[in-house]
Design a protein around this motif. Structure first.
Motif, mmCIF file in Angstrom:
data_model
loop_
_atom_site.group_PDB
_atom_site.id
_atom_site.type_symbol
_atom_site.label_atom_id
_atom_site.label_comp_id
_atom_site.label_asym_id
_atom_site.label_seq_id
_atom_site.Cartn_x
_atom_site.Cartn_y
_atom_site.Cartn_z
ATOM 1 N N MET A 93 0.862 -1.190 0.000
ATOM 2 C CA MET A 93 0.000 0.000 0.000
ATOM 3 C C MET A 93 0.890 1.228 0.000
ATOM 4 N N CYS A 94 0.277 2.408 0.062
ATOM 5 C CA CYS A 94 1.006 3.677 0.088
ATOM 6 C C CYS A 94 0.183 4.667 0.901
ATOM 7 N N GLY A 95 0.797 5.266 1.917
ATOM 8 C CA GLY A 95 0.049 6.144 2.811
ATOM 9 C C GLY A 95 -0.510 7.375 2.125
ATOM 10 N N ASN A 96 0.300 8.053 1.315
ATOM 11 C CA ASN A 96 -0.228 9.182 0.544
ATOM 12 C C ASN A 96 -1.236 8.686 -0.479
ATOM 13 N N GLY A 97 -0.962 7.517 -1.046
ATOM 14 C CA GLY A 97 -1.863 6.951 -2.047
ATOM 15 C C GLY A 97 -3.238 6.639 -1.501
ATOM 16 N N VAL A 98 -3.328 6.250 -0.226
ATOM 17 C CA VAL A 98 -4.632 5.967 0.381
ATOM 18 C C VAL A 98 -5.507 7.215 0.349
ATOM 19 N N ARG A 99 -4.921 8.358 0.723
ATOM 20 C CA ARG A 99 -5.697 9.599 0.713
ATOM 21 C C ARG A 99 -6.140 9.947 -0.704
ATOM 22 N N VAL A 100 -5.208 9.836 -1.659
ATOM 23 C CA VAL A 100 -5.538 10.167 -3.043
ATOM 24 C C VAL A 100 -6.577 9.185 -3.594
ATOM 25 N N PHE A 101 -6.467 7.914 -3.212
ATOM 26 C CA PHE A 101 -7.423 6.895 -3.639
ATOM 27 C C PHE A 101 -8.841 7.253 -3.197
ATOM 28 N N VAL A 102 -8.995 7.628 -1.933
ATOM 29 C CA VAL A 102 -10.332 7.970 -1.425
ATOM 30 C C VAL A 102 -10.846 9.234 -2.106
ATOM 31 N N HIS A 103 -9.970 10.212 -2.306
ATOM 32 C CA HIS A 103 -10.396 11.434 -2.994
ATOM 33 C C HIS A 103 -10.827 11.123 -4.428
ATOM 34 N N PHE A 104 -10.122 10.195 -5.075
ATOM 35 C CA PHE A 104 -10.477 9.758 -6.424
ATOM 36 C C PHE A 104 -11.855 9.100 -6.431
ATOM 37 N N LEU A 105 -12.126 8.230 -5.467
ATOM 38 C CA LEU A 105 -13.443 7.593 -5.379
ATOM 39 C C LEU A 105 -14.546 8.644 -5.276
ATOM 40 N N ILE A 106 -14.279 9.691 -4.502
ATOM 41 C CA ILE A 106 -15.276 10.760 -4.325
ATOM 42 C C ILE A 106 -15.471 11.523 -5.621
ATOM 43 N N THR A 107 -14.387 11.926 -6.264
ATOM 44 C CA THR A 107 -14.503 12.728 -7.486
ATOM 45 C C THR A 107 -15.117 11.930 -8.633
ATOM 46 N N GLN A 108 -14.975 10.603 -8.592
ATOM 47 C CA GLN A 108 -15.578 9.756 -9.616
ATOM 48 C C GLN A 108 -17.042 9.433 -9.322
ATOM 49 N N GLY A 109 -17.543 9.897 -8.181
ATOM 50 C CA GLY A 109 -18.925 9.611 -7.800
ATOM 51 C C GLY A 109 -19.148 8.190 -7.345
ATOM 52 N N LEU A 110 -18.079 7.493 -6.966
ATOM 53 C CA LEU A 110 -18.197 6.097 -6.540
ATOM 54 C C LEU A 110 -18.532 5.973 -5.063
ATOM 55 N N VAL A 111 -18.190 6.986 -4.272
ATOM 56 C CA VAL A 111 -18.579 7.042 -2.864
ATOM 57 C C VAL A 111 -18.935 8.477 -2.526
ATOM 58 N N SER A 112 -19.637 8.640 -1.428
ATOM 59 C CA SER A 112 -19.948 9.951 -0.885
ATOM 60 C C SER A 112 -19.350 10.019 0.517
#
Length: 305
Positions: A93-112
């Motif tokens: 995994m990647c600690g910075n990547g986790v944050r970016v991953f969640v932000h990506f999910l939000i911007t893609q409309g996959l999670v709220s």
């Protein structure tokens, strides 16, 4: 893209970063995309591809064997962060990547996810719980530990040889779910003179390789109950990066251990790409956990030609 990436023509992607640690991100909810290590390396190539320290694929956990295993005990971990280093090699995994991953999910409309809410995700280093804040995201990175338990007594477990420093330096290896080896340097001049164009040589090296952090304690170390260090990092499979979240956690853990029992639980870690926060706290499993906090940014969306 080159011939290796030709089958990926038409694939949508995003580019994001957390304090300069940058990633190519791909949404693949149903696990239908097969991206080879060679294709990942081509995508992350900074001259011939999109450019990035790694590639993150967003997949629903039920479509990956590792995700299915995690869902058995964590049914809310719908999404899995499938992460590979920039050279195509797989990473936990990647600690910075986790944050970016969640932000990506939000911007893609996959999670709220609103400020103050939490999201549980799966990684190859286990479950991670991410909280959205007004300034970014906080991640419970789970427990930290020594890779070599005997280092509790000696304070070091290896030697590191790196270009730019005249002699080998003692180091301490920390696991954050992925391996890190932390070297303490005397001052910022030593940090600046360290040449990370080539991988540092660690003796003995942990079984699956290691990321190497070079940390300089501030003078004074603690201000207003917050510890301060500056850090550079060489990531396995990538090279020097502007930031490394798990590396910041490991560097803070090692410095805190070296500083002794009066060292604080809250740390600010300055990396070339900015500043991340690290906090140590008692975890629900009875072990000491580490929280990483910082920003996450999506800078571009595109389609592969």
């Amino acid at each position: 893209m080159n011939e290796t990436s030709a089958p990926l023509t038409g694939m949508r992607f995003s580019k994001g970063h957390g304090t300069g640690n940058d990633f190519v991100l791909v949404a693949d909810p149903d696990g239908e995309k097969s991206i080879s290590p060679e294709q990942i390396a081509a995508l992350c190539d900074r001259r011939r591809g999109i450019g990035g320290d790694g590639l993150i694929r967003a997949v629903r956990s039920r479509h990956l064997p590792e995700g299915v295993e995690l869902l058995a005990d964590n049914p809310t971990a719908e999404w899995f962060m499938d992460y590979n280093n920039g050279d195509g090699s797989r990473s936990e995994m990647c600690g910075n990547g986790v944050r970016v991953f969640v932000h990506f999910l939000i911007t893609q409309g996959l999670v709220s996810l609103e400020a103050g809410e939490e999201l549980t995700i799966g990684t190859r280093a286990g479950i991670k719980v991410v909280s959205r804040t007004d300034a970014g995201y906080r991640v419970d990175m789970g427990p930290w530990d020594f890779i070599h338990p005997e280092a509790r007594q000696s304070g070091s477990d290896s030697l590191v040889n790196v270009a730019g420093l005249p002699v080998e330096r003692p180091a301490l290896s920390i696991t954050m779910g992925n391996p890190h080896t932390v070297v303490a340097l005397a001052d910022l001049d030593e940090l600046a003179s360290t040449n990370l164009n080539e991988a540092p040589v660690v003796t003995p090296v942990p079984p699956y390789g290691t990321n190497v952090e070079f940390a300089v304690p501030a003078q004074p170390l603690v201000t207003d109950d917050v510890g301060h260090i500056s850090m550079r990092v060489h990531e396995r499979g990538v090279g020097e990066t502007l930031s490394c979240g798990t590396g910041a956690c490991a560097a803070a853990a090692a410095t805190r251990f070296w500083a002794g029992s009066e060292a604080p639980d809250v740390w600010a870690v300055t990396v070339p790409g900015g500043v991340v926060g690290v906090r140590f706290f008692p975890g629900p499993d009875g072990r000491e956990h580490v929280e990483l906090s910082g920003p996450a940014v999506i800078v571009a969306d595109g389609v592969l030609a």
